[in-house]
Design a protein around this motif. Structure first.
Motif, PDB file in Angstrom:
ATOM      1  N   PHE A  73       0.714  -1.479  -0.104  1.00 31.39           N
ATOM      2  CA  PHE A  73      -0.025   0.151   0.028  1.00 31.39           C
ATOM      3  C   PHE A  73       0.708   1.377  -0.111  1.00 31.39           C
ATOM      4  N   LEU A  74       2.050   1.159   0.615  1.00 31.10           N
ATOM      5  CA  LEU A  74       2.845   2.070   0.676  1.00 31.10           C
ATOM      6  C   LEU A  74       3.354   2.534  -0.771  1.00 31.10           C
ATOM      7  N   HIS A 226      -7.777  -0.391   9.226  1.00 31.22           N
ATOM      8  CA  HIS A 226      -6.853  -1.387   8.882  1.00 31.22           C
ATOM      9  C   HIS A 226      -5.720  -0.766   8.669  1.00 31.22           C
ATOM     10  N   ALA A 227      -4.468  -1.363   9.170  1.00 39.00           N
ATOM     11  CA  ALA A 227      -3.185  -0.871   9.416  1.00 39.00           C
ATOM     12  C   ALA A 227      -2.602  -0.834   8.075  1.00 39.00           C
ATOM     13  N   THR A 228      -2.940  -1.465   6.995  1.00 38.67           N
ATOM     14  CA  THR A 228      -2.106  -1.221   5.775  1.00 38.67           C
ATOM     15  C   THR A 228      -2.685   0.051   5.365  1.00 38.67           C
ATOM     16  N   LEU A 229      -3.553   0.900   5.600  1.00 42.03           N
ATOM     17  CA  LEU A 229      -3.819   2.392   5.045  1.00 42.03           C
ATOM     18  C   LEU A 229      -2.798   3.526   5.545  1.00 42.03           C
ATOM     19  N   ALA A 230      -2.023   2.831   6.710  1.00 42.25           N
ATOM     20  CA  ALA A 230      -0.978   3.600   7.055  1.00 42.25           C
ATOM     21  C   ALA A 230       0.086   3.899   6.079  1.00 42.25           C
ATOM     22  N   GLY A 231       0.355   2.755   5.256  1.00 47.99           N
ATOM     23  CA  GLY A 231       1.236   2.954   4.007  1.00 47.99           C
ATOM     24  C   GLY A 231       1.009   4.188   3.006  1.00 47.99           C
ATOM     25  N   VAL A 232      -0.365   3.865   2.671  1.00 41.60           N
ATOM     26  CA  VAL A 232      -0.890   5.082   1.681  1.00 41.60           C
ATOM     27  C   VAL A 232      -0.497   6.521   2.339  1.00 41.60           C
ATOM     28  N   ILE A 238       5.712  11.917   1.588  1.00 40.02           N
ATOM     29  CA  ILE A 238       6.988  11.834   1.080  1.00 40.02           C
ATOM     30  C   ILE A 238       7.126  12.668   0.161  1.00 40.02           C
ATOM     31  N   PRO A 239       8.176  13.528   0.297  1.00 39.39           N
ATOM     32  CA  PRO A 239       8.513  14.802  -0.843  1.00 39.39           C
ATOM     33  C   PRO A 239       8.834  14.183  -2.237  1.00 39.39           C
ATOM     34  N   LEU A 240       7.826  15.041  -3.150  1.00 38.48           N
ATOM     35  CA  LEU A 240       8.507  14.815  -4.490  1.00 38.48           C
ATOM     36  C   LEU A 240       9.023  16.130  -4.997  1.00 38.48           C
ATOM     37  N   LYS A 241      10.214  16.254  -5.220  1.00 38.78           N
ATOM     38  CA  LYS A 241      10.980  17.398  -5.736  1.00 38.78           C
ATOM     39  C   LYS A 241      10.668  17.564  -7.333  1.00 38.78           C
ATOM     40  N   LEU A 242       9.872  18.691  -7.602  1.00 38.71           N
ATOM     41  CA  LEU A 242       9.931  18.866  -9.061  1.00 38.71           C
ATOM     42  C   LEU A 242      10.568  20.193  -9.284  1.00 38.71           C
ATOM     43  N   THR A 243      11.131  20.288 -10.340  1.00 36.33           N
ATOM     44  CA  THR A 243      11.943  21.508 -10.668  1.00 36.33           C
ATOM     45  C   THR A 243      11.554  21.695 -12.096  1.00 36.33           C
ATOM     46  N   PRO A 244      10.955  22.624 -12.730  1.00 33.09           N
ATOM     47  CA  PRO A 244      10.632  22.719 -14.006  1.00 33.09           C
ATOM     48  C   PRO A 244      11.684  23.248 -14.873  1.00 33.09           C
ATOM     49  N   GLY A 245      11.789  22.307 -15.945  1.00 38.45           N
ATOM     50  CA  GLY A 245      12.733  22.488 -16.782  1.00 38.45           C
ATOM     51  C   GLY A 245      14.141  21.539 -16.676  1.00 38.45           C
ATOM     52  N   GLU A 260      10.478   4.872  -4.074  1.00 34.51           N
ATOM     53  CA  GLU A 260       9.646   3.985  -5.142  1.00 34.51           C
ATOM     54  C   GLU A 260      10.470   3.031  -5.732  1.00 34.51           C
ATOM     55  N   HIS A 261      11.740   3.551  -6.145  1.00 37.19           N
ATOM     56  CA  HIS A 261      12.746   2.545  -6.739  1.00 37.19           C
ATOM     57  C   HIS A 261      13.064   1.380  -5.898  1.00 37.19           C
ATOM     58  N   LEU A 262      13.181   1.835  -4.591  1.00 39.87           N
ATOM     59  CA  LEU A 262      13.639   0.915  -3.588  1.00 39.87           C
ATOM     60  C   LEU A 262      12.541  -0.490  -3.559  1.00 39.87           C
ATOM     61  N   LEU A 263      11.273   0.152  -3.465  1.00 42.12           N
ATOM     62  CA  LEU A 263      10.347  -0.709  -3.239  1.00 42.12           C
ATOM     63  C   LEU A 263       9.756  -1.393  -4.282  1.00 42.12           C
ATOM     64  N   HIS A 264       9.909  -1.276  -5.733  1.00 40.10           N
ATOM     65  CA  HIS A 264       9.356  -1.660  -6.758  1.00 40.10           C
ATOM     66  C   HIS A 264       9.624  -3.144  -6.774  1.00 40.10           C
ATOM     67  N   LYS A 265      10.834  -3.765  -7.127  1.00 38.68           N
ATOM     68  CA  LYS A 265      11.173  -4.968  -7.188  1.00 38.68           C
ATOM     69  C   LYS A 265      10.942  -5.774  -5.861  1.00 38.68           C
ATOM     70  N   PRO A 266      11.120  -5.259  -4.639  1.00 40.47           N
ATOM     71  CA  PRO A 266      10.815  -6.472  -3.613  1.00 40.47           C
ATOM     72  C   PRO A 266       9.371  -6.481  -3.304  1.00 40.47           C
ATOM     73  N   VAL A 267       8.406  -5.284  -3.532  1.00 36.40           N
ATOM     74  CA  VAL A 267       7.039  -5.686  -3.514  1.00 36.40           C
ATOM     75  C   VAL A 267       6.338  -6.502  -4.440  1.00 36.40           C
ATOM     76  N   ALA A 268       6.870  -6.287  -5.907  1.00 37.64           N
ATOM     77  CA  ALA A 268       6.511  -7.125  -6.840  1.00 37.64           C
ATOM     78  C   ALA A 268       6.901  -8.555  -6.939  1.00 37.64           C
ATOM     79  N   PHE A 269       8.112  -8.771  -6.557  1.00 29.86           N
ATOM     80  CA  PHE A 269       8.620 -10.244  -6.289  1.00 29.86           C
ATOM     81  C   PHE A 269       8.922 -10.823  -4.790  1.00 29.86           C
ATOM     82  N   VAL A 270       8.290 -10.148  -4.094  1.00 27.80           N
ATOM     83  CA  VAL A 270       8.459 -10.712  -2.652  1.00 27.80           C
ATOM     84  C   VAL A 270       7.103 -10.621  -1.992  1.00 27.80           C
TER      85      VAL A 270
END
Length: 393
Positions: A73-74, A226-232, A238-245, A260-270
């Motif tokens: 959910f995170l 439900h505890a999983t909603l804590a993930g959302v 979590i900050p998303l730094k956007l710099t135009p251009g 997101e990069h750290l979680l993608h594969k562990p979540v998808a494959f584990v």
């Protein structure tokens, strides 16, 4: 207004996302099949016993469903936030078609389910089970067709599934929350406010968010939500730094992109495969063919197979007919029908909602049977349709 996204960046982000999700979907298919085989083999007793062994205060299955799935959910929350601020859902023109299709794809499955279970008030609690689309499974199937399916249609499916996940999160929060512990809820609110304050103060180190996120999970767990909603909730802070251009490489330095990069594969494959293996096991011992015709089973299966198809395709056709949106580039109506059918693959989130809706193991077996029946049929029919129709030039 968010800066425009270059075609090269879209291809790069999409390829990375689809590669992870599609491969994870194929793994999930194998794991689900393995769970069913084990549940109907001499290993079945050990399989079911292991899930109910207590490790500390919770059983193994609860650790998986309440704690491990919080990471899922995170990741869902991170993907929703990124797509809303800096991706395929960053403007209303991009949101309207997948957003409306996702809404139609939630309303109609619920109506099909309610239609089958109208005379059983207890069963109506499961109305939300067929409303979810499993993004990993759906993208896993569509990836088998490679370039025969235009990228625009894959983007549409991914965006629809992400919005669908957001809808499922809202449904869980509103309709599947037990008695509230107001003290723990107040503590969770304080932690969440602290996380929000850190975001506003531009704290870019990731570890303070994760430490407070663990405390947030515990407090939400104790609160009755439900505890999983804590993930959302954590993901939204979590900050998303956007710099135009600036190039995409600069965006990747943001805490959100990094996590997101750290979680993608562990979540998808584990994480998701462990959840699938621990929850997909249905024993057919003593079961008769009549289980497939039970209102609960048929409500779930028909909701996924027919409700999703009618809701998604009907909504898209209506919007295109009225001139509010265009069909995804180079996609034919036949291919759109195939993708609408694939939206009926509702494995992970449908199983999760089913476990929240019903405590009785026998009822849960009916739910799982309906999910498997509807999801498999949707996947097969969607694949046949996609294999039959060609993309537009």
């Amino acid at each position: 207004m968010s800066p425009p996204i270059s075609a090269g960046r879209i291809r790069s982000t999409l390829r990375h996302f689809l590669d992870n999700e599609a491969s994870g979907g194929l793994v999930l298919m194998a794991v689900a099949l393995a769970a069913i085989v084990v549940a109907n083999s001499p290993l079945a007793e050990g399989y079911f016993h292991a899930l109910h062994v207590y490790v500390g205060p919770l059983s193994l299955q609860h650790w998986i469903n309440d704690a491990l799935m919080a990471l899922f959910f995170l990741l869902v929350g991170l993907e929703i936030k990124r797509e809303m601020l800096d991706g395929q859902l960053s403007s209303w023109s991009r949101r309207i078609l997948p957003g409306a299709a996702a809404l139609g794809g939630m309303v109609f499955p619920a109506l099909f389910y309610v239609g089958f279970n109208w005379e059983n008030p207890a069963a109506l609690r499961g109305w939300a089970i067929p409303t979810a689309t499993d993004i990993a499974f759906a993208l896993g199937v569509i990836s088998l067709f490679g370039s025969r399916v235009p990228a625009s249609l894959k983007i549409f499916l991914a965006a629809l599934a992400i919005i669908d996940d957001l809808g499922a999160v809202v449904v869980i929060a509103l309709f599947y929350t037990s008695d509230l512990n107001l003290i723990a809820l107040a503590g969770a609110a304080i932690v969440l406010a602290t996380l929000y304050g850190m975001n506003r103060s531009k704290v870019m180190a990731l570890w303070p968010y994760l430490v407070l996120g663990a405390a947030l999970w515990l407090l939400v767990f104790l609160s009755g939500i439900h505890a999983t909603l804590a993930g959302v909730l954590l993901a939204l802070t979590i900050p998303l730094k956007l710099t135009p251009g600036t190039p995409e490489a600069t965006h990747q330095e943001s805490p959100l992109h990094h996590l997101e990069h750290l979680l993608h594969k562990p979540v998808a494959f584990v994480v998701v495969p462990i959840f699938g293996f621990s929850n997909a096991g249905v024993s057919f011992a003593g079961a008769s063919i009549s289980i497939f015709w039970e209102p609960l089973t048929m409500g779930v299966a028909s909701g996924l197979l027919l409700g999703k198809l009618v809701g998604v395709l009907g909504t898209v056709a209506l919007l295109v007919k009225l001139g509010f949106a265009d069909i995804p580039a180079k996609a034919s109506w036949g291919q759109m029908t195939g993708v609408a059918a694939l939206c009926g693959i509702g494995f992970t989130m449908s199983l999760f909602i089913g476990l929240l809706a019903f405590d009785d193991p026998t009822v849960q077996d009916h739910v799982k049977m309906g999910i498997l029946l509807g999801s498999v049929a949707s996947g097969i029919i969607g694949a046949i349709i996609l294999g039959t129709f060609r993309r537009r030039a």
